[in-house]
Write a protein that holds these residues in place. Structure first.
Motif, mmCIF file in Angstrom:
data_model
loop_
_atom_site.group_PDB
_atom_site.id
_atom_site.type_symbol
_atom_site.label_atom_id
_atom_site.label_comp_id
_atom_site.label_asym_id
_atom_site.label_seq_id
_atom_site.Cartn_x
_atom_site.Cartn_y
_atom_site.Cartn_z
ATOM 1 N N UNK A 1 0.852 -1.469 0.153
ATOM 2 C CA UNK A 1 0.018 -0.183 -0.047
ATOM 3 C C UNK A 1 0.877 1.330 -0.042
ATOM 4 N N UNK A 2 2.001 1.246 0.797
ATOM 5 C CA UNK A 2 2.730 2.440 1.082
ATOM 6 C C UNK A 2 4.237 2.228 1.086
ATOM 7 N N UNK A 3 4.875 1.774 -0.054
ATOM 8 C CA UNK A 3 6.363 1.343 -0.115
ATOM 9 C C UNK A 3 7.320 2.601 0.435
ATOM 10 N N UNK A 4 7.042 3.598 -0.033
ATOM 11 C CA UNK A 4 7.905 4.747 0.788
ATOM 12 C C UNK A 4 7.838 4.770 2.185
ATOM 13 N N UNK A 5 6.368 4.781 2.776
ATOM 14 C CA UNK A 5 6.286 5.238 4.356
ATOM 15 C C UNK A 5 6.817 3.941 4.965
ATOM 16 N N UNK A 6 6.585 2.755 4.609
ATOM 17 C CA UNK A 6 7.148 1.552 5.208
ATOM 18 C C UNK A 6 8.646 1.603 4.985
ATOM 19 N N UNK A 7 9.108 1.791 3.912
ATOM 20 C CA UNK A 7 10.578 1.974 3.977
ATOM 21 C C UNK A 7 11.402 2.808 4.866
ATOM 22 N N UNK A 8 10.751 3.975 5.088
ATOM 23 C CA UNK A 8 10.870 5.061 5.999
ATOM 24 C C UNK A 8 10.849 4.627 7.403
ATOM 25 N N UNK B 1 7.800 18.409 26.171
ATOM 26 C CA UNK B 1 6.363 18.117 26.199
ATOM 27 C C UNK B 1 5.746 19.380 25.679
ATOM 28 N N UNK B 2 6.160 20.512 25.288
ATOM 29 C CA UNK B 2 5.228 21.573 24.703
ATOM 30 C C UNK B 2 5.569 21.453 23.132
ATOM 31 N N UNK B 3 6.570 20.764 22.579
ATOM 32 C CA UNK B 3 6.743 20.460 21.292
ATOM 33 C C UNK B 3 6.371 19.082 20.701
ATOM 34 N N UNK B 4 6.281 18.053 21.628
ATOM 35 C CA UNK B 4 6.022 16.673 21.183
ATOM 36 C C UNK B 4 4.749 16.685 20.485
ATOM 37 N N UNK B 5 4.846 16.100 19.276
ATOM 38 C CA UNK B 5 3.693 16.127 18.268
ATOM 39 C C UNK B 5 3.827 16.899 17.005
ATOM 40 N N UNK B 6 4.974 18.010 17.154
ATOM 41 C CA UNK B 6 5.205 18.819 16.089
ATOM 42 C C UNK B 6 6.598 18.330 15.347
ATOM 43 N N UNK B 7 7.299 17.334 15.694
ATOM 44 C CA UNK B 7 8.454 16.973 15.141
ATOM 45 C C UNK B 7 8.306 15.765 14.397
ATOM 46 N N UNK B 8 9.429 15.480 13.611
ATOM 47 C CA UNK B 8 9.537 14.184 12.761
ATOM 48 C C UNK B 8 10.837 13.674 12.911
ATOM 49 N N UNK B 9 11.482 13.442 11.949
ATOM 50 C CA UNK B 9 12.973 12.885 11.984
ATOM 51 C C UNK B 9 13.587 13.769 10.991
ATOM 52 N N UNK B 10 15.057 13.365 10.908
ATOM 53 C CA UNK B 10 16.079 13.942 10.028
ATOM 54 C C UNK B 10 15.614 13.678 8.535
ATOM 55 N N UNK C 1 -2.972 0.876 11.110
ATOM 56 C CA UNK C 1 -1.712 1.851 11.632
ATOM 57 C C UNK C 1 -1.545 2.837 10.430
ATOM 58 N N UNK C 2 -1.760 4.041 10.720
ATOM 59 C CA UNK C 2 -1.826 5.160 9.714
ATOM 60 C C UNK C 2 -0.674 6.161 10.110
ATOM 61 N N UNK C 3 -0.193 6.999 9.201
ATOM 62 C CA UNK C 3 0.949 7.993 9.217
ATOM 63 C C UNK C 3 0.171 9.241 9.530
ATOM 64 N N UNK D 1 3.788 13.546 5.761
ATOM 65 C CA UNK D 1 4.209 12.449 6.777
ATOM 66 C C UNK D 1 5.695 12.318 6.899
ATOM 67 N N UNK D 2 6.201 11.787 8.131
ATOM 68 C CA UNK D 2 7.461 11.688 8.207
ATOM 69 C C UNK D 2 7.969 10.568 9.053
ATOM 70 N N UNK D 3 7.732 10.509 10.375
ATOM 71 C CA UNK D 3 7.912 9.513 11.311
ATOM 72 C C UNK D 3 6.622 9.198 12.308
ATOM 73 N N UNK D 4 5.814 9.955 12.636
ATOM 74 C CA UNK D 4 4.578 9.775 13.590
ATOM 75 C C UNK D 4 3.695 8.989 12.824
ATOM 76 N N UNK D 5 2.990 8.233 13.662
ATOM 77 C CA UNK D 5 1.964 7.279 13.213
ATOM 78 C C UNK D 5 1.018 6.988 14.192
ATOM 79 N N UNK D 6 -0.251 6.493 13.989
ATOM 80 C CA UNK D 6 -1.120 6.348 15.120
ATOM 81 C C UNK D 6 -1.744 4.874 14.719
#
Length: 179
Positions: free
Chosen positions: A32-39, A79-88, A107-109, A118-123
Motif C-alpha cells: 500500500x505504501x512502499x515509501x512510508x514503510x521503507x522510512x 512536552x510543549x513540542x511533542x507532536x510537532x516534530x519528525x525525523x531528520x 496503523x496510519x501515518x 508524513x515523516x515519522x509519526x504514526x497512529x
C-alpha cells in the motif's frame, strides 16, 4: 464495520513494538505504501522509535506516537513540542489507499495539513474512522497485541488527546533483525 483483516507478513515487514505490558506485532504494508514503510523500517533500525511516547491518545479513536525529535522519553523530550516534530529524514509524498479503510487495528501515518508531510509519526486505531479513509496513508495492521494498545494511557479529550506522563514504546524492532 468488521475488524481489519489479518495479514501474513514476512519477517522483513513485521514491526514489533514492546510496550510496558508486552509486545504489539504489526504487519507493515509495503503493497500500500512502499515509501512510508521503507522510512519506518529505516527509523526502526536506527533505534529512533525506542522510548518515544504516545503523546496523543484519544479514547475510542486512536493512539499517536513516533515524534522522534521531541518525543523520546529518555533524551530530548519536550512536552510543549511533542507532536510537532519528525525525523531528520525527508517528508514523504502521500500514498493514500482507495481499497483499505481505517478500522480498529489499522496503523496510519500522521501528517500536518499538507498531505505530503508524513515523516515519522504514526497512529494506531482503536475504532473505525471512515473520515480518515483516503486522507492519511495506511502503513500496516496490528496482528497481535491490540489488547495492549487498548491499555495505553489515554489523553485529555479537552486537550485534543494530549497525555500527561505518557506511555512509551520501550523498544521497536523489525522481526527479521536479531533482538
Amino acid at each position: 464495520m468488521t475488524p481489519a483483516p489479518s495479514f501474513a507478513a514476512d519477517a522483513e515487514n513485521t514491526m514489533i513494538i514492546t510496550l510496558k505490558d508486552g509486545d504489539v506485532t504489526i504487519a507493515l504494508r509495503p503493497d500500500l505504501a512502499p515509501k512510508h514503510v521503507a522510512q519506518i523500517k529505516k527509523l526502526v533500525r536506527q533505534g529512533a522509535y525506542d522510548n518515544v511516547v504516545f503523546h496523543r491518545v484519544i479514547d475510542g479513536f486512536m493512539a499517536q506516537t513516533g515524534d522522534v525529535k521531541f518525543g523520546n522519553a529518555k533524551k530530548g523530550f519536550n512536552a510543549d513540542a511533542v507532536g510537532t516534530g519528525g525525523s531528520d529524514l525527508p517528508d514523504l509524498p502521500a500514498e493514500f489507499s482507495k481499497s483499505e479503510h481505517y478500522l480498529r487495528g489499522v496503523v496510519g501515518m500522521a501528517r500536518s495539513q499538507d498531505p505530503n508531510s508524513a515523516n515519522s509519526q504514526f497512529f494506531i486505531m482503536f475504532a473505525p474512522a471512515p473520515n480518515l479513509d483516503g486522507q492519511y496513508t495506511i502503513v500496516g495492521n496490528v496482528v497481535s497485541g491490540m489488547d495492549l494498545v487498548d491499555k495505553i494511557k489515554k489523553g485529555d479529550e479537552a486537550q485534543n488527546g494530549t497525555v500527561t506522563d505518557p506511555d512509551r514504546m520501550i523498544k521497536v524492532r523489525i522481526a527479521a533483525d536479531k533482538k
